[in-house]
Design a protein around this motif. Structure first.
Motif, PDB file in Angstrom:
ATOM      1  N   SER A 249       8.707 103.503  14.822  1.00 31.44           N
ATOM      2  CA  SER A 249       7.414 103.662  15.478  1.00 31.44           C
ATOM      3  C   SER A 249       7.558 104.392  16.808  1.00 31.44           C
ATOM      4  CB  SER A 249       6.781 102.288  15.714  1.00 31.44           C
ATOM      5  OG  SER A 249       7.541 101.548  16.643  1.00 31.44           O
TER       6      SER A 249
ATOM      7  N   ARG B 211       6.664  92.891  15.878  1.00 31.72           N
ATOM      8  CA  ARG B 211       5.354  93.328  15.390  1.00 31.72           C
ATOM      9  C   ARG B 211       5.466  93.967  14.012  1.00 31.72           C
ATOM     10  NH1 ARG B 211       4.572  95.105  20.846  1.00 31.72           N
ATOM     11  NH2 ARG B 211       5.123  97.230  20.212  1.00 31.72           N
ATOM     12  N   GLU B 212       6.518  94.772  13.822  1.00 30.78           N
ATOM     13  CA  GLU B 212       6.695  95.419  12.521  1.00 30.78           C
ATOM     14  C   GLU B 212       6.995  94.386  11.435  1.00 30.78           C
ATOM     15  OE1 GLU B 212       9.570  98.513  12.758  1.00 30.78           O
ATOM     16  OE2 GLU B 212       8.555  99.557  14.391  1.00 30.78           O
TER      17      GLU B 212
ATOM     18  N   ARG C 262      10.100  93.404  20.850  1.00 27.57           N
ATOM     19  CA  ARG C 262       8.675  93.190  20.601  1.00 27.57           C
ATOM     20  C   ARG C 262       8.178  94.119  19.499  1.00 27.57           C
ATOM     21  NH1 ARG C 262       5.491  90.443  24.037  1.00 27.57           N
ATOM     22  NH2 ARG C 262       3.737  91.809  23.537  1.00 27.57           N
ATOM     23  N   SER C 263       8.648  95.372  19.523  1.00 28.54           N
ATOM     24  CA  SER C 263       8.265  96.316  18.478  1.00 28.54           C
ATOM     25  C   SER C 263       8.746  95.840  17.113  1.00 28.54           C
ATOM     26  CB  SER C 263       8.845  97.703  18.794  1.00 28.54           C
ATOM     27  OG  SER C 263       8.638  98.594  17.720  1.00 28.54           O
TER      28      SER C 263
ATOM     29  N   ALA D 200       6.077  91.213  11.472  1.00 28.27           N
ATOM     30  CA  ALA D 200       4.848  90.455  11.227  1.00 28.27           C
ATOM     31  C   ALA D 200       3.881  91.258  10.365  1.00 28.27           C
ATOM     32  CB  ALA D 200       4.196  90.083  12.559  1.00 28.27           C
ATOM     33  N   ALA D 201       3.790  92.567  10.642  1.00 28.15           N
ATOM     34  CA  ALA D 201       2.906  93.416   9.855  1.00 28.15           C
ATOM     35  C   ALA D 201       3.374  93.480   8.410  1.00 28.15           C
ATOM     36  CB  ALA D 201       2.846  94.815  10.466  1.00 28.15           C
TER      37      ALA D 201
ATOM     38  N   SER E 216       6.477 103.362  19.651  1.00 31.82           N
ATOM     39  CA  SER E 216       6.871 102.408  20.691  1.00 31.82           C
ATOM     40  C   SER E 216       8.367 102.131  20.641  1.00 31.82           C
ATOM     41  CB  SER E 216       6.085 101.099  20.536  1.00 31.82           C
ATOM     42  OG  SER E 216       6.322 100.510  19.268  1.00 31.82           O
TER      43      SER E 216
END
Length: 297
Positions: free
Chosen positions: A118, A285-286, A281-282, A288-289, A120
């Motif tokens: 990503s 998030r990935e 954190r990135s 979790a997605a 980020s």
């Protein structure tokens, strides 16, 4: 450490052990030839890997022997290039080049392995590398440095290239091979090839033998955790965690070598830590997605 993914936690642990091993390398290298230190590290690594293989019951040579052998040669070549660059370039210039490999890994993993990266995550990697630059303050960026040795510069670039491919090979091999098998081949290559480059043997003292064993033990334990991390995490993401080794090195220098970090080191270290936390954190998030997508599907 919920702000880091499992793979990043393993990489962080491996990086910590590597930094301790690097402290021992600095201590041993004050009198002993670098290739001699590398050779002993290889021998200790072979012994540790064989012990782990015997306890796990895994086969010694693994299933993908050609790729494993290539991994061993890549590992030796990368370390040899590291040492050459560090000897023939100003240390800061060598380190900032050598530690640029996470960006190369990210690009190769994206191009060859289809690993998603990503915006980020890429920003976080660049932030970490900016921190490395501030800590090292290479002369070719900050001025006041003599012209770089062309062969030393080439060695540093070769190191980045070989290290990136070695990391990707570990990422591939760790999915099918036990960590101890993946770890075995580089020390075998080191043990066989390093003596060819030793320019005279200096007999270590009793204390130096202890330091040399420490080099092998801590660096191979670090490699074990890193290999496990690559087995479960994106190579592009967790390779950026390795830049924390510079922060650990600054800490060891202050505690054991009397090297007090200046404001540049503190600022650069802060950027590195920020970059690693942002990577975590990135990654969370990935993950979790991906989980939400899997549940929805």
């Amino acid at each position: 450490m919920n702000f880091l993914t499992p793979g990043m936690r393993l990489m962080l642990l491996g990086t910590f052990f590597f930094s301790v091993g690097s402290l021992f390398v600095k201590m041993a290298g004050s009198r002993l030839p670098t290739m001699e230190v590398l050779f002993v590290r290889g021998l200790v690594g072979v012994v540790l890997c064989l012990i782990m293989l015997r306890k796990s019951g895994a086969g010694m040579f693994g299933k993908r022997k050609i790729l494993l052998a290539a991994r061993g040669i890549l590992g030796f070549g990368a370390m040899f290039a590291d040492f050459y660059a560090i000897v023939h370039l100003p240390l800061a210039d060598a380190l900032v080049l050598i530690f640029s490999h996470p960006v190369t890994v990210a690009l190769l993993a994206w191009a060859l392995m289809g690993e998603r990266l990503s915006k980020s995550a890429m920003f976080s990697i660049i932030m970490s590398l900016a921190g490395v630059t501030l800590v090292c303050r290479p002369g070719f960026l900050f001025g006041g440095a003599p012209e770089l040795d062309p062969l030393g510069l080439l060695a540093a670039l070769v190191s980045v290239f070989l290290t990136s491919w070695a990391i990707l090979s570990v990422r591939v091999l760790a999915k099918t091979e036990p960590p101890a098998v993946v770890m075995l081949y580089p020390p075998i290559a080191i043990s066989l090839l390093a003596p060819l480059f030793i320019d005279g043997w200096v007999m270590p003292t009793a204390f130096e033998w202890g330091v040399l064993v420490g080099v092998g033990v801590f660096m191979n334990i670090g490699q074990f955790f890193m290999t496990k991390g690559y087995a479960i995490e994106s190579a592009a993401r967790i390779s950026g965690v390795s830049t924390l080794e510079i922060v650990f090195a600054a800490m060891w220098g202050m505690l054991f070598l009397g090297e007090i970090p200046d404001l540049w080191t503190v600022g650069g270290g802060s950027l590195i830590i920020f970059g690693v936390l942002a990577l975590g954190r990135s990654g969370m998030r990935e993950r979790a997605a991906a989980l939400r997508k899997g549940v929805a599907g």
